[in-house]
Scaffold this motif. Structure first.
Motif, PDB file in Angstrom:
ATOM      1  N   HIS A 215       0.749  -1.290  -0.252  1.00  0.00           N
ATOM      2  CA  HIS A 215       0.024   0.086   0.016  1.00  0.00           C
ATOM      3  C   HIS A 215       0.707   1.071  -0.038  1.00  0.00           C
ATOM      4  N   GLU A 216       0.607   2.157  -0.628  1.00  0.00           N
ATOM      5  CA  GLU A 216       1.385   3.307  -0.941  1.00  0.00           C
ATOM      6  C   GLU A 216       1.463   4.164   0.280  1.00  0.00           C
ATOM      7  N   LEU A 217       0.774   4.056   1.414  1.00  0.00           N
ATOM      8  CA  LEU A 217       0.991   4.775   2.737  1.00  0.00           C
ATOM      9  C   LEU A 217       1.702   4.124   3.681  1.00  0.00           C
ATOM     10  N   ASN A 218       3.155   3.898   3.402  1.00  0.00           N
ATOM     11  CA  ASN A 218       3.769   2.994   4.368  1.00  0.00           C
ATOM     12  C   ASN A 218       4.879   3.550   5.202  1.00  0.00           C
ATOM     13  N   TYR A 219       5.352   4.946   5.258  1.00  0.00           N
ATOM     14  CA  TYR A 219       6.132   5.485   5.821  1.00  0.00           C
ATOM     15  C   TYR A 219       5.768   6.339   6.828  1.00  0.00           C
ATOM     16  N   ASP A 220       6.546   7.174   7.588  1.00  0.00           N
ATOM     17  CA  ASP A 220       6.543   7.926   8.537  1.00  0.00           C
ATOM     18  C   ASP A 220       7.119   9.403   8.324  1.00  0.00           C
ATOM     19  N   VAL A 221       6.624  10.253   8.828  1.00  0.00           N
ATOM     20  CA  VAL A 221       7.282  11.748   8.565  1.00  0.00           C
ATOM     21  C   VAL A 221       8.817  11.656   8.962  1.00  0.00           C
ATOM     22  N   ASP A 222       9.015  10.976   9.993  1.00  0.00           N
ATOM     23  CA  ASP A 222      10.340  10.826  10.589  1.00  0.00           C
ATOM     24  C   ASP A 222      11.299  10.273   9.511  1.00  0.00           C
ATOM     25  N   ASP A 223      10.804   9.448   8.499  1.00  0.00           N
ATOM     26  CA  ASP A 223      11.508   9.115   7.585  1.00  0.00           C
ATOM     27  C   ASP A 223      11.931   9.899   6.426  1.00  0.00           C
ATOM     28  N   ALA A 224      11.431  11.091   6.644  1.00  0.00           N
ATOM     29  CA  ALA A 224      11.809  12.137   5.708  1.00  0.00           C
ATOM     30  C   ALA A 224      13.039  12.661   6.141  1.00  0.00           C
ATOM     31  N   ARG A 225      13.091  12.628   7.368  1.00  0.00           N
ATOM     32  CA  ARG A 225      14.335  13.539   7.791  1.00  0.00           C
ATOM     33  C   ARG A 225      15.540  12.273   8.152  1.00  0.00           C
ATOM     34  N   LEU A 226      15.299  11.212   7.919  1.00  0.00           N
ATOM     35  CA  LEU A 226      16.330  10.111   8.328  1.00  0.00           C
ATOM     36  C   LEU A 226      16.863   9.560   7.215  1.00  0.00           C
ATOM     37  N   ALA A 227      15.881   9.704   6.097  1.00  0.00           N
ATOM     38  CA  ALA A 227      16.464   9.317   4.730  1.00  0.00           C
ATOM     39  C   ALA A 227      18.082   9.789   4.284  1.00  0.00           C
ATOM     40  N   ASP A 228      18.707   8.789   3.805  1.00  0.00           N
ATOM     41  CA  ASP A 228      19.979   9.340   3.133  1.00  0.00           C
ATOM     42  C   ASP A 228      19.622  10.105   1.845  1.00  0.00           C
ATOM     43  N   THR A 229      18.552   9.650   1.213  1.00  0.00           N
ATOM     44  CA  THR A 229      17.933  10.276  -0.184  1.00  0.00           C
ATOM     45  C   THR A 229      16.441  10.298  -0.110  1.00  0.00           C
ATOM     46  N   VAL A 230      16.148  11.756  -0.325  1.00  0.00           N
ATOM     47  CA  VAL A 230      14.537  11.752  -0.640  1.00  0.00           C
ATOM     48  C   VAL A 230      14.736  11.907  -1.912  1.00  0.00           C
ATOM     49  N   VAL A 231      13.339  10.919  -2.686  1.00  0.00           N
ATOM     50  CA  VAL A 231      13.309  11.238  -3.999  1.00  0.00           C
ATOM     51  C   VAL A 231      11.794  11.539  -4.026  1.00  0.00           C
ATOM     52  N   LEU A 232      11.533  12.904  -4.907  1.00  0.00           N
ATOM     53  CA  LEU A 232      10.274  13.368  -4.971  1.00  0.00           C
ATOM     54  C   LEU A 232       9.979  13.078  -6.417  1.00  0.00           C
ATOM     55  N   TRP A 233       9.117  12.516  -6.838  1.00  0.00           N
ATOM     56  CA  TRP A 233       8.746  12.168  -8.448  1.00  0.00           C
ATOM     57  C   TRP A 233       7.525  12.649  -8.766  1.00  0.00           C
ATOM     58  N   GLY A 234       7.571  13.502  -9.672  1.00  0.00           N
ATOM     59  CA  GLY A 234       6.068  14.006  -9.835  1.00  0.00           C
ATOM     60  C   GLY A 234       5.410  14.363  -8.680  1.00  0.00           C
ATOM     61  N   ALA A 235       6.099  15.104  -7.816  1.00  0.00           N
ATOM     62  CA  ALA A 235       5.578  15.508  -6.545  1.00  0.00           C
ATOM     63  C   ALA A 235       6.175  16.784  -5.932  1.00  0.00           C
ATOM     64  N   ASN A 236       5.603  17.858  -6.173  1.00  0.00           N
ATOM     65  CA  ASN A 236       5.925  19.195  -5.794  1.00  0.00           C
ATOM     66  C   ASN A 236       5.677  19.640  -4.389  1.00  0.00           C
ATOM     67  N   ALA A 237       6.563  18.999  -3.375  1.00  0.00           N
ATOM     68  CA  ALA A 237       6.138  18.866  -2.307  1.00  0.00           C
ATOM     69  C   ALA A 237       6.071  20.248  -1.399  1.00  0.00           C
ATOM     70  N   TYR A 238       7.100  21.139  -1.924  1.00  0.00           N
ATOM     71  CA  TYR A 238       7.312  22.534  -1.291  1.00  0.00           C
ATOM     72  C   TYR A 238       5.826  23.313  -1.433  1.00  0.00           C
ATOM     73  N   GLU A 239       5.337  23.059  -2.806  1.00  0.00           N
ATOM     74  CA  GLU A 239       4.152  23.793  -3.021  1.00  0.00           C
ATOM     75  C   GLU A 239       2.844  23.101  -2.584  1.00  0.00           C
ATOM     76  N   SER A 240       2.788  21.987  -2.456  1.00  0.00           N
ATOM     77  CA  SER A 240       1.577  21.044  -2.210  1.00  0.00           C
ATOM     78  C   SER A 240       1.345  20.195  -1.021  1.00  0.00           C
ATOM     79  N   ALA A 241       2.671  20.009  -0.278  1.00  0.00           N
ATOM     80  CA  ALA A 241       2.656  19.380   0.987  1.00  0.00           C
ATOM     81  C   ALA A 241       3.725  19.883   1.801  1.00  0.00           C
ATOM     82  N   THR A 242       3.517  21.355   1.740  1.00  0.00           N
ATOM     83  CA  THR A 242       4.225  22.220   2.233  1.00  0.00           C
ATOM     84  C   THR A 242       5.231  21.865   3.558  1.00  0.00           C
ATOM     85  N   ILE A 243       4.311  21.328   4.553  1.00  0.00           N
ATOM     86  CA  ILE A 243       5.025  21.337   5.925  1.00  0.00           C
ATOM     87  C   ILE A 243       5.827  20.041   5.884  1.00  0.00           C
TER      88      ILE A 243
END
Lengths: 854, 163
Positions: A215-243
């Motif tokens: 299922h596509e919701l399998n991570y936690d917000v902490d993982d965005a701080r702990l990842a070695d690499t974050v990949v944003l693919w067709g996902a404009n995070a700063y403008e659409s999931a800003t926080i």
């Protein structure tokens, strides 16, 4: 004079102000908020107040407490008294830590205020007559719709009712409304012509990963701080999931989470500042901000439209060739019987690497060196042989790409190949749009073409003359559906034909006679009876025969989960809905119960039973009734993959009130050892969500070019530009609130397109010009912003806006495997208007929103 | 009301100047309950395009920026209507904003405010537009006075309510 009235002082909540916890009504981040309500004439003081903050001193920067002009409003309760309302970002929420976006920061301004921006809410049920809409009582509205729905089912069958209803959480109102809509349409009406708010069918946008067992919701917000690499693919995070970006991804890029990584990683594992790979045809603000922070750790890849799965497979092939995978993980956790097909079709192991990369470069337009770089940043083991930790988030750039199923599957597989799920700092799934809150009886179509699908296309059914009643809930398909110009014209023609017939000779006021005349009109005109449930008069509602006024965020109790932690919280009711407006679950329950009674009168037990189970007395009862759908949740932590991703069995509204901003992460399980409810931080650490718990590989299709609906424009000089769409930081969806809020509509007064300076030069266009964008599907008028966000030859348009939709230009193509449209790609021509609407655009900033340099 | 009683220009490292001005008097503006001071902050004859001056208003805890933008601005003053001033605390979380390319930019979360368009947030997180300072120009001398604030200064319950 300022463009609108500003405040230079705000009222203070006294210590005994009512306090509620809620979650922002907008994006997938789901920031926590605290709500304060107090009588207008009873203020606290700077030093004694409900905020618990000393307001007598100048606030310090980044203190985590904000109370701005946009966070206050005045509301009127049913008792006629006025109250101050403050909606404050919650410092104690681990999602936002007091941070907020330009959307959430205006939550208070959206609250209904009879003298305020949002005064034009729908307050009564309305019925359309020749001279416009007329208010009627709920009793009459329920009676008419129940009688008509029953008559239509009886005479023409269940498929004579078609619907397009939201299925998300938060703003629509989550689990409660979704369970009611599910009971009504899926169990009661039982039509197969169901569709979801933003698309023509009833489907998952991510069957490509779900049918792999992930299922596509399998991570936690902490993982965005702990990842070695974050990949944003067709996902404009700063403008659409800003926080998610500013509180979790940005600190990772800045190096602010290195200490946390050292604690969370394996002993001896390297921990450093994060890298980010952004795959997006545009150099949007997410790219610009990331590059401003750490240019040498940002890789921006700009594939040709529609080609992302070829790129994902090429990156996966590089990982495969270099053996940057863990064979033991693949053998134990994935179905190696299916791996052969993946290896052959997706990795194209039979083709030499050099040939494959050359082909991929030709198709995608992405240099091989960038593919190599992406593969290294995503999967190359770190010093000491430690597996790299990569979190990959995709959104509409992938979901609404050509070939939805294969795009999503390719990205899921690329990440599982590198074991980038179920570990700290990893995950692969959606960035999300809305929050979620789905609980319904089983859908008629269980999956893609590979799993019992594809589902029916309701847009094509309606525009082709199918269906008699079309029920639209909290969505505005005239703006939001693909090929929307054709859709709007088709629906309007059918709706008007029905109205003309009804009004000819007058409309019976007795309900049965009215319903009979509508049925007669169906026969004579092929007309369509459209019912709209919404908060506002929308573009679509204007052609409805009946409009039912719905309660919004804060006006009813709602429970939903966010996307980045599946964090279930309560969105408490803190004010009354305007006029006669009701929560959607109550509207559907009233109609459902009435249909049941009508069938009982007929002595039709079977049909009466279908509409049973909607006799709820409260929102808490609906929430509990929905939970039964998830089944038993008594499983050990190692078996969490067996649970439905949104399972909340055993959780109650009261419990969530006590948990407040802390919430609980779904799937919630009852631990067999302790008997206590327990949330799930991260999914698929132990097994996947397939029958045998193994990840299922799939071989994607080869590149065969564009679908006919778009291919017809290739090599046609009339339509020289590629065209894609997206969102803006400022406005939410169709701007149903934002079109009324000056902080938003003054900045974005009109739909707009972004044009590259090189193209603008050739076309003789500059920022502030007005253009018509067109192709054979339709046309849209837009304001021009010239900036380097797009590439030469590519035009970007805001997907839709209160004053127009770019979906006019989008073809009716959908992925044959899933019936998901390709909203984000077509070709267009463009022509400039001679003059400029100076008054309309004088408030609009024309500065580049993707330039953050000094 | 605490205002500095000496006149001094200080060059800061970012090539903007801190400007402390004397000679203020209280003035009540129509439509505002607040009793803002009137403070001389610059002179239109010496102000150079895109060379901002900083000052504090309505008190020393509230840094502001005065700029001649070079193009007509909403509520701009002077013969070109291009002289404007704003609070320089980002309305989002109070970080300092910097003037550049016709906008105020905050590097904490990248909110950007268009100085020619009433301080509107045209990108970023700040849900509240940055407060614009009400200015008056003395036609004879060209002296520019700050006399009010449109909008709430970050970190305050009221613009004149901090101790």
């Amino acid at each position: 004079m300022a463009l609108f009235k500003r405040k230079d002082e705000l009222p203070i909540p006294p210590g005994d102000a009512e306090k509620y916890t809620t979650v922002c009504q907008y994006c997938s981040a789901g920031c926590g908020y605290n709500v304060y309500v107090w009588p207008e004439d009873k203020n606290g003081s700077a030093t004694a107040n409900a905020f618990g903050v000393d307001l007598s001193k100048q606030g310090k920067l980044m203190s985590g407490f904000s109370y701005t002009e946009t966070m206050h409003n005045v509301i009127t309760r049913k008792n006629g008294k006025q109250y101050n309302l403050a909606v404050i970002p919650a410092k104690e929420s681990r999602i936002n830590k007091g941070d907020y976006s330009i959307r959430g920061g205006t939550n208070a301004l959206t609250a209904y205020n009879p003298d305020g921006y949002t005064k034009k809410r729908l307050k009564d049920p309305l019925i359309r007559r020749e001279n416009g809409f007329v208010p009627i009582s709920w009793d009459d509205a329920v009676e008419i719709i129940a009688t008509l729905t029953k008559s239509s089912i009886d005479k023409y069958g269940a498929d004579s009712i078609a619907m397009k209803f939201y299925d998300h959480g938060s703003s629509g109102l989550g689990f409660e409304d979704n369970w009611a809509a599910g009971k009504f349409f899926l169990s009661g009406v039982k039509t197969s012509y169901l569709s979801i708010h933003n698309r023509p069918a009833y489907n998952s946008e991510t069957w490509g990963t779900r049918e792999r067992g992930m299922h596509e919701l399998n991570y936690d917000v902490d993982d965005a701080r702990l990842a070695d690499t974050v990949v944003l693919w067709g996902a404009n995070a700063y403008e659409s999931a800003t926080i998610l970006y500013t509180e979790h991804i940005m600190p990772n890029l800045q190096g602010g989470s290195v200490a946390d990584k050292k604690k969370a990683f394996d002993p001896g594992e390297p921990a450093a500042e994060g890298h980010i790979v952004i795959i997006d045809p545009r150099k949007n603000a997410t790219v610009a901000v990331s590059q401003d922070i750490a240019a040498d750790r940002v890789l921006h890849i700009r594939p040709n439209l529609g080609t992302d799965w070829i790129l994902a497979n090429a990156i996966a092939r590089i990982i495969w060739e270099n053996r940057w995978y863990d064979q033991e993980f693949l053998d134990k956790r994935t179905d190696m019987k299916t791996f052969g097909e993946y290896k052959q079709k997706s990795l194209q192991s039979g083709k030499p690497l050099a040939t494959l990369l050359a082909d991929a470069e030709r198709i995608t337009g992405v240099p091989k060196t960038q593919m190599q770089q992406a593969a290294e940043w995503m999967a190359k083991p770190k010093e000491g042989g430690f597996k790299r930790r990569t979190l990959t988030l995709f959104e509409k750039g992938i979901i609404w790409n050509m070939k939805n199923y294969d795009q999503v599957a390719a990205i899921a597989q690329l990440n599982v190949l590198g074991h980038n799920v179920g570990r700290v700092g990893t995950g692969c799934g959606r960035l999300g749009g809305h929050q979620e809150g789905y609980v319904r009886p089983p859908a008629p179509t269980p999956g893609s073409i590979h799993a019992g699908g594809p589902p029916k296309n309701v847009d094509k059914y309606i525009t082709g003359g199918g269906g008699k009643i079309y029920w639209v809930g909290a969505t505005d398909p005239y703006l939001s559906t693909p090929n929307s110009q054709f859709f709007r014209k088709s629906v309007k023609k059918r709706a008007d034909a029905l109205l003309d017939y009804l009004d000819n000779g007058g409309v019976p006021t007795e309900v049965k006679a009215y319903a009979d005349k509508v049925l007669e009109a169906f026969e004579k005109t092929g007309g369509l009876f459209m019912i709209v449930q919404d908060m506002y008069m929308t573009h679509t509602a204007a052609d409805a025969m009946m409009i039912l006024p719905a309660a919004g965020w804060g006006e009813a109790v709602d429970t939903s989960i966010n996307c980045h932690s599946r964090l279930l919280r309560i969105y408490d009711k803190f004010m009354d809905a305007p006029g006669e407006a009701l929560p959607d679950w109550q509207i559907l329950a009233r109609i459902g119960n009435r249909i049941k009674a009508l069938y009982e009168t007929d002595g039709n037990k079977q049909m009466a039973e279908r509409f049973g189970g909607m006799e709820w007395k409260s929102d808490a009862e609906v929430f509990e009734a929905g939970s039964k759908e998830f089944g038993d949740n008594k499983v050990a932590e190692t078996e969490e993959a067996k649970l439905s991703p949104e399972c909340y069995v055993g959780v109650t509204h009261d419990m969530l009130r006590k948990l407040g901003n802390e919430g609980i992460q779904t799937p919630v399980r009852r631990d067999p050892a302790t008997g206590r409810l327990s949330g799930t931080k991260r999914r698929y650490t132990h097994s996947f969500a397939s029958k045998d718990g193994l990840f299922k590989w799939y071989g994607t299709d080869p590149w065969t070019g564009y679908p006919a609906e778009v291919a017809k424009y290739q090599h046609n000089a009339t339509y020289p530009f590629w065209f894609t769409t997206g969102r803006s930081q400022h406005v939410w969806q169709t701007m149903y609130h934002d079109r009324k809020i000056p902080e938003k509509y003054f900045t974005l007064p009109l739909p707009y397109v972004e044009i590259h300076p090189e193209d603008a030069g050739k076309l003789g266009m500059k920022s502030g010009d007005m253009v018509d964008v067109f192709n054979e599907e339709g046309s849209s008028t837009a304001l021009v912003y010239v900036n380097d966000s797009t590439k030469p030859g590519l035009i970007f348009g805001i997907m839709y806006h209160a004053k127009g939709s770019m979906n006019h230009l989008i073809s009716s193509y959908t992925d044959p495997k899933t019936t998901i449209p390709w909203y984000k790609g077509t070709k267009v021509g463009i022509r400039k208007y001679t003059g400029k609407p100076d008054e309309a655009i004088k408030t609009a900033s024309l500065l580049a929103n993707n330039d953050v340099s000094l | 009301m605490k205002l500095l009683s000496r006149r001094k220009f200080l060059q800061s490292s970012t090539a903007t100047a801190l400007l402390f001005m004397a000679g203020c008097k209280k003035q009540t503006r129509p439509g505002s309950k607040a009793d803002y001071p009137s403070l001389k902050i610059g002179n239109s004859k010496t102000l150079k395009p895109n060379q901002p001056l900083t000052f504090n208003f309505p008190d020393r805890q509230s840094p502001c920026v005065l700029v001649k933008t070079g193009s007509e601005a909403i509520d701009g003053i002077g013969s070109q209507k291009d002289i404007v001033a704003f609070s320089s605390l980002c309305t989002h979380m109070g970080c300092p904003v910097t003037y550049s390319k016709g906008r105020l930019i905050c590097k904490c979360h990248y909110s950007m405010f268009d100085v020619n368009r009433n301080g509107q947030t045209f990108q970023g997180l700040a849900s509240q537009w940055i407060p614009q300072i009400v200015l008056r120009e003395d036609p004879a001398s060209g002296d520019i006075f700050a006399e009010g604030v449109q909008g709430l200064i970050y970190g305050r319950i009221g613009n004149l309510k901090v101790s």
